[in-house]
Structures are given as structure tokens and as C-alpha cells.
Motif scaffolding. Structure first.
Motif, PDB file in Angstrom:
ATOM      1  N   UNK A 140       0.856  -1.184   0.000  1.00  0.00           N
ATOM      2  CA  UNK A 140       0.000   0.000   0.000  1.00  0.00           C
ATOM      3  C   UNK A 140       0.890   1.231   0.000  1.00  0.00           C
ATOM      4  N   UNK A 141       0.782   2.026  -1.065  1.00  0.00           N
ATOM      5  CA  UNK A 141       1.586   3.232  -1.201  1.00  0.00           C
ATOM      6  C   UNK A 141       0.801   4.473  -0.835  1.00  0.00           C
ATOM      7  N   UNK A 142       1.525   5.557  -0.580  1.00  0.00           N
ATOM      8  CA  UNK A 142       0.872   6.801  -0.200  1.00  0.00           C
ATOM      9  C   UNK A 142       1.828   7.963  -0.407  1.00  0.00           C
ATOM     10  N   UNK A 143       1.297   9.099  -0.836  1.00  0.00           N
ATOM     11  CA  UNK A 143       2.073  10.336  -0.913  1.00  0.00           C
ATOM     12  C   UNK A 143       1.114  11.507  -0.834  1.00  0.00           C
ATOM     13  N   UNK A 144       1.625  12.627  -0.340  1.00  0.00           N
ATOM     14  CA  UNK A 144       0.867  13.861  -0.351  1.00  0.00           C
ATOM     15  C   UNK A 144       1.377  14.772  -1.446  1.00  0.00           C
ATOM     16  N   UNK A 145       0.596  15.799  -1.768  1.00  0.00           N
ATOM     17  CA  UNK A 145       1.007  16.823  -2.721  1.00  0.00           C
ATOM     18  C   UNK A 145       0.625  18.175  -2.140  1.00  0.00           C
ATOM     19  N   UNK A 146       1.647  18.952  -1.793  1.00  0.00           N
ATOM     20  CA  UNK A 146       1.423  20.227  -1.108  1.00  0.00           C
ATOM     21  C   UNK A 146       1.617  21.393  -2.073  1.00  0.00           C
ATOM     22  N   UNK A 147       0.694  22.374  -2.070  1.00  0.00           N
ATOM     23  CA  UNK A 147       0.884  23.565  -2.892  1.00  0.00           C
ATOM     24  C   UNK A 147       1.971  24.461  -2.305  1.00  0.00           C
ATOM     25  N   UNK A 148       2.799  25.040  -3.163  1.00  0.00           N
ATOM     26  CA  UNK A 148       3.871  25.929  -2.721  1.00  0.00           C
ATOM     27  C   UNK A 148       3.389  27.373  -2.732  1.00  0.00           C
ATOM     28  N   UNK A 149       3.867  28.194  -1.794  1.00  0.00           N
ATOM     29  CA  UNK A 149       3.387  29.583  -1.700  1.00  0.00           C
ATOM     30  C   UNK A 149       3.568  30.384  -2.985  1.00  0.00           C
ATOM     31  N   UNK A 189      -0.927  -2.978   5.744  1.00  0.00           N
ATOM     32  CA  UNK A 189      -0.629  -3.901   4.657  1.00  0.00           C
ATOM     33  C   UNK A 189      -0.992  -5.348   4.972  1.00  0.00           C
ATOM     34  N   UNK A 190      -1.301  -5.659   6.235  1.00  0.00           N
ATOM     35  CA  UNK A 190      -1.754  -7.007   6.553  1.00  0.00           C
ATOM     36  C   UNK A 190      -3.135  -7.289   5.966  1.00  0.00           C
ATOM     37  N   UNK A 191      -3.882  -6.232   5.628  1.00  0.00           N
ATOM     38  CA  UNK A 191      -5.236  -6.385   5.092  1.00  0.00           C
ATOM     39  C   UNK A 191      -5.412  -5.647   3.765  1.00  0.00           C
ATOM     40  N   UNK A 192      -4.936  -4.418   3.669  1.00  0.00           N
ATOM     41  CA  UNK A 192      -5.206  -3.584   2.494  1.00  0.00           C
ATOM     42  C   UNK A 192      -4.141  -3.748   1.410  1.00  0.00           C
ATOM     43  N   UNK A 193      -4.031  -4.968   0.909  1.00  0.00           N
ATOM     44  CA  UNK A 193      -3.172  -5.325  -0.216  1.00  0.00           C
ATOM     45  C   UNK A 193      -3.843  -6.508  -0.916  1.00  0.00           C
ATOM     46  N   UNK A 194      -3.282  -6.944  -2.047  1.00  0.00           N
ATOM     47  CA  UNK A 194      -3.792  -8.156  -2.662  1.00  0.00           C
ATOM     48  C   UNK A 194      -3.651  -9.360  -1.738  1.00  0.00           C
ATOM     49  N   UNK A 195      -2.445  -9.628  -1.216  1.00  0.00           N
ATOM     50  CA  UNK A 195      -2.308 -10.731  -0.251  1.00  0.00           C
ATOM     51  C   UNK A 195      -3.178 -10.532   0.991  1.00  0.00           C
ATOM     52  N   UNK A 196      -3.325  -9.286   1.449  1.00  0.00           N
ATOM     53  CA  UNK A 196      -4.159  -9.008   2.610  1.00  0.00           C
ATOM     54  C   UNK A 196      -5.629  -9.300   2.358  1.00  0.00           C
ATOM     55  N   UNK A 197      -6.080  -9.019   1.140  1.00  0.00           N
ATOM     56  CA  UNK A 197      -7.456  -9.342   0.759  1.00  0.00           C
ATOM     57  C   UNK A 197      -7.716 -10.835   0.914  1.00  0.00           C
ATOM     58  N   UNK A 198      -6.751 -11.641   0.476  1.00  0.00           N
ATOM     59  CA  UNK A 198      -6.920 -13.091   0.593  1.00  0.00           C
ATOM     60  C   UNK A 198      -6.845 -13.542   2.049  1.00  0.00           C
ATOM     61  N   UNK A 239     -10.446   0.551   3.789  1.00  0.00           N
ATOM     62  CA  UNK A 239      -9.827   1.459   2.825  1.00  0.00           C
ATOM     63  C   UNK A 239     -10.373   2.880   2.963  1.00  0.00           C
ATOM     64  N   UNK A 240     -11.678   3.026   3.071  1.00  0.00           N
ATOM     65  CA  UNK A 240     -12.243   4.373   3.188  1.00  0.00           C
ATOM     66  C   UNK A 240     -11.956   4.976   4.561  1.00  0.00           C
ATOM     67  N   UNK A 256      -8.690  13.239  -1.457  1.00  0.00           N
ATOM     68  CA  UNK A 256      -7.962  11.989  -1.312  1.00  0.00           C
ATOM     69  C   UNK A 256      -8.252  11.160  -2.559  1.00  0.00           C
ATOM     70  N   UNK A 257      -7.197  10.636  -3.169  1.00  0.00           N
ATOM     71  CA  UNK A 257      -7.301   9.899  -4.423  1.00  0.00           C
ATOM     72  C   UNK A 257      -6.879   8.450  -4.185  1.00  0.00           C
ATOM     73  N   UNK A 258      -7.743   7.504  -4.571  1.00  0.00           N
ATOM     74  CA  UNK A 258      -7.443   6.088  -4.436  1.00  0.00           C
ATOM     75  C   UNK A 258      -6.884   5.587  -5.761  1.00  0.00           C
ATOM     76  N   UNK A 259      -5.684   5.004  -5.712  1.00  0.00           N
ATOM     77  CA  UNK A 259      -4.972   4.577  -6.915  1.00  0.00           C
ATOM     78  C   UNK A 259      -4.639   3.095  -6.813  1.00  0.00           C
ATOM     79  N   UNK A 260      -3.907   2.596  -7.812  1.00  0.00           N
ATOM     80  CA  UNK A 260      -3.432   1.227  -7.794  1.00  0.00           C
ATOM     81  C   UNK A 260      -4.322   0.301  -8.607  1.00  0.00           C
ATOM     82  N   UNK A 261      -3.986  -0.970  -8.572  1.00  0.00           N
ATOM     83  CA  UNK A 261      -4.687  -1.941  -9.395  1.00  0.00           C
ATOM     84  C   UNK A 261      -6.014  -2.409  -8.840  1.00  0.00           C
ATOM     85  N   UNK A 262      -6.245  -2.270  -7.529  1.00  0.00           N
ATOM     86  CA  UNK A 262      -7.453  -2.805  -6.906  1.00  0.00           C
ATOM     87  C   UNK A 262      -8.590  -1.791  -6.886  1.00  0.00           C
TER      88      UNK A 262
END
Length: 314
Positions: A140-149, A189-198, A239-240, A256-262
């Protein structure tokens, strides 16, 4: 002198490439290459540029599913080791930028069109405001995007996959105990991944009839297996809730933007009001959450836009 740039999005299974003119977001000649066919990332890049008759590039930007804060990088889910310089040489690029995969997705956010997104409530904003992108896949990846002054944006890499799993109900706690053991720490990541889903499905089903994350997803969406249906419900709830935690922690009023293959596969199910309610459920500050938009990214190659934006920002 050429003004052409290469963009690349590298995962453990596939490497995706395209080219564009610097200053543009219009990617052409997109190809998806199977990593099993190459000894390393340099070879995959060389194959692409050779096929397209490229002998010189103004620039290249490649994102990889791995930390990039070191000289020699190894993919998280494939034994490919490389450096920014070895990739630059393979691409025949005068300038090169190496990005983490979620850093690239963060760069893409201001450039995604409405057609690239499914909005799940909240209010879209035209002004530059803090944004967050996260998503489940192999990890599970994550990043923020901050506006610059002074204008522009700054990606803020994160590690949301390794925070504590946001458990609220007794049923969720019981499922965690089945997966990780009683009184044991459980990370996202124990739950919110492909392996975690299984793993979640196995905990719910007891004796599972399905044997891969893909089968669980398919059966849950088709509603042909009751345990799979319940698994997807818990998965979307976690996830939500996590997306709401990210929004609250960073005050991501830009969304908040949800990305990835799932996530794209779950976009229609996530439209159910119960999941928006979970996202907003933040006690005394729930009113703040009601205005924050939640999106699912459906663009098949959003990281290309992020790579292009990172090059154009230099």
C-alpha cells in the motif's frame, strides 16, 4: 536538438513506457513490457528506445516501486538493481529523473481530468489545496502533494501501509486476531493489499473455497460467494477509513485519491453511501470531512502524467 522525453512506470511484473514532447502531457507510443523478458530495467528501457528508433532524448523520468533515496536501487518485488545514471545511459537521455511510484502519482493529481476520476462525494476545488493519493496493490503506497506559496507543487512521500490497521468494531478485532494473532500488532498492509485481501477472506471463510486474491475479487463483485462479498465489504470499509485518516492527518482539503490496481475495480461498489459515511466518521470534526472529496483514479496510466509533470517542473 530533440525535445522528446521518455516516461516510464515500473512495477514488479510490467514496465510501461511512452514518449512525449517536453512541456506536454500528451503521451504517445505507449507500450507495456513483461519484466520476465528482460534481465534488468536497463535492458527493458533499451528495448523500448531501440524499437522506436530513439538515439537521443532531451530527458527521461521513470518511477519505480521502491525507495529511491539511495544510489543503488532494488525493486521491492523483483531482483532488479540499478542506479539513476545506469537508466539515464540506457535511455540516451541528457537529463534524468528517478521517482518513487507514489511520488509520481502525487505529481499527476493536478493534471487528471474529470474523465480520469470517479468522485465519491465531497466538493471539488479549483484552488490549490493539499492532496493525498494512496492505494492498495502488492503493498500500500501513499504520498501527499502540497501547494507551494509561490505556485507549483511539492510531493510529500509517506508510508501509510505500515501504520496501525484502523480497527473500530469487535468483529474487525476478531478478524485481526485470526489473521495476525491475539494481542499482536497489525499494520495496514496485513489487510489492504492483494495478499491481505486473501488473508481477510480466509479469516472470514474459515475453510476457503477460493484460492487467490483475484478469485476473491471476482466472486465478491459477482456476489457468487458470500464470504467473498463480506470480505470486499470489510476491505472497502478499512480502505475508506484509512483514506479518511489520511485526509484528517494532512488536512487534505484538495481531496484523497485512491490509486493502484485494486481500487478501480471497486469504484462502483464504493459509491454506496455507507463507505462515504465511514470516510467522514471523525467525531467532532466529521463536518470538516463532509467537504473533502474522495476520488478513485481510473486513468490506466496516471503515473505518466506524474513523470511528465516532474520533468516539466525542473
Amino acid at each position: 536538438m530533440t525535445n522528446v522525453a521518455l516516461v516510464g512506470d515500473i512495477g514488479g511484473t510490467n514496465s510501461r513506457f511512452g514518449v512525449l514532447e517536453l512541456g506536454s502531457m500528451d503521451v504517445r507510443d505507449v507500450e507495456v513490457l513483461k519484466n520476465d523478458n528482460f534481465e534488468g530495467l536497463e535492458a527493458a528501457i533499451s528495448a523500448y528506445v531501440t524499437k522506436h528508433g530513439i538515439t537521443e532524448l532531451a530527458a527521461a523520468a521513470v518511477d519505480v516501486a521502491a525507495p529511491v533515496d539511495r544510489e543503488h536501487i532494488t525493486l521491492t518485488n523483483r531482483a532488479w538493481t540499478f542506479s539513476a545514471e545506469s537508466l539515464r545511459k540506457a535511455a540516451h537521455a541528457r537529463r534524468f529523473r528517478l521517482l518513487n511510484d507514489y511520488e509520481a502519482l502525487a505529481w499527476s493529481l493536478p493534471h487528471l481530468a474529470a474523465a480520469d476520476l470517479v468522485q465519491l462525494g465531497g466538493e471539488a476545488h479549483s484552488e490549490p489545496l493539499m492532496k493525498v493519493v494512496l492505494g492498495p496493490g502488492t503493498g500500500l503506497g501513499m504520498a501527499g502533494l502540497a501547494p507551494l506559496p509561490g505556485g507549483g507543487w511539492m510531493p510529500v512521500p509517506g508510508e501509510m501501509g505500515h501504520v496501525t490497521l484502523p480497527i473500530v468494531t469487535a468483529e474487525e478485532l476478531a478478524l485481526k486476531d485470526k489473521i495476525m494473532g491475539k494481542d499482536q500488532f497489525s499494520e495496514v498492509e496485513d489487510v489492504l493489499t492483494g495478499p491481505g485481501l486473501f488473508a481477510l477472506y480466509t479469516a472470514i471463510a474459515g475453510t476457503p473455497k477460493l484460492h487467490t486474491p483475484e478469485a476473491v475479487m471476482k466472486a465478491g463483485l459477482a456476489r457468487t460467494d458470500s464470504a467473498a462479498v463480506k470480505t470486499l465489504d470489510h476491505f472497502m470499509t478499512f480502505l475508506t477509513r484509512l483514506a479518511g485518516d489520511a485526509a484528517m492527518a494532512l488536512q487534505a482539503r484538495g481531496g484523497v485519491y485512491l490509486a493502484g490496481g485494486i481500487a478501480p475495480s471497486l469504484a462502483d461498489q464504493l459509491k454506496a453511501p455507507k463507505y462515504r459515511a465511514v470516510f467522514e466518521q471523525k467525531g467532532r470534526l466529521s463536518e470538516v470531512m463532509r467537504h473533502i472529496p474522495l476520488y478513485v483514479i481510473t486513468d490506466p496510466f496516471p503515473a505518466f502524467k506524474g513523470c511528465a509533470a516532474a520533468l516539466n517542473a525542473k
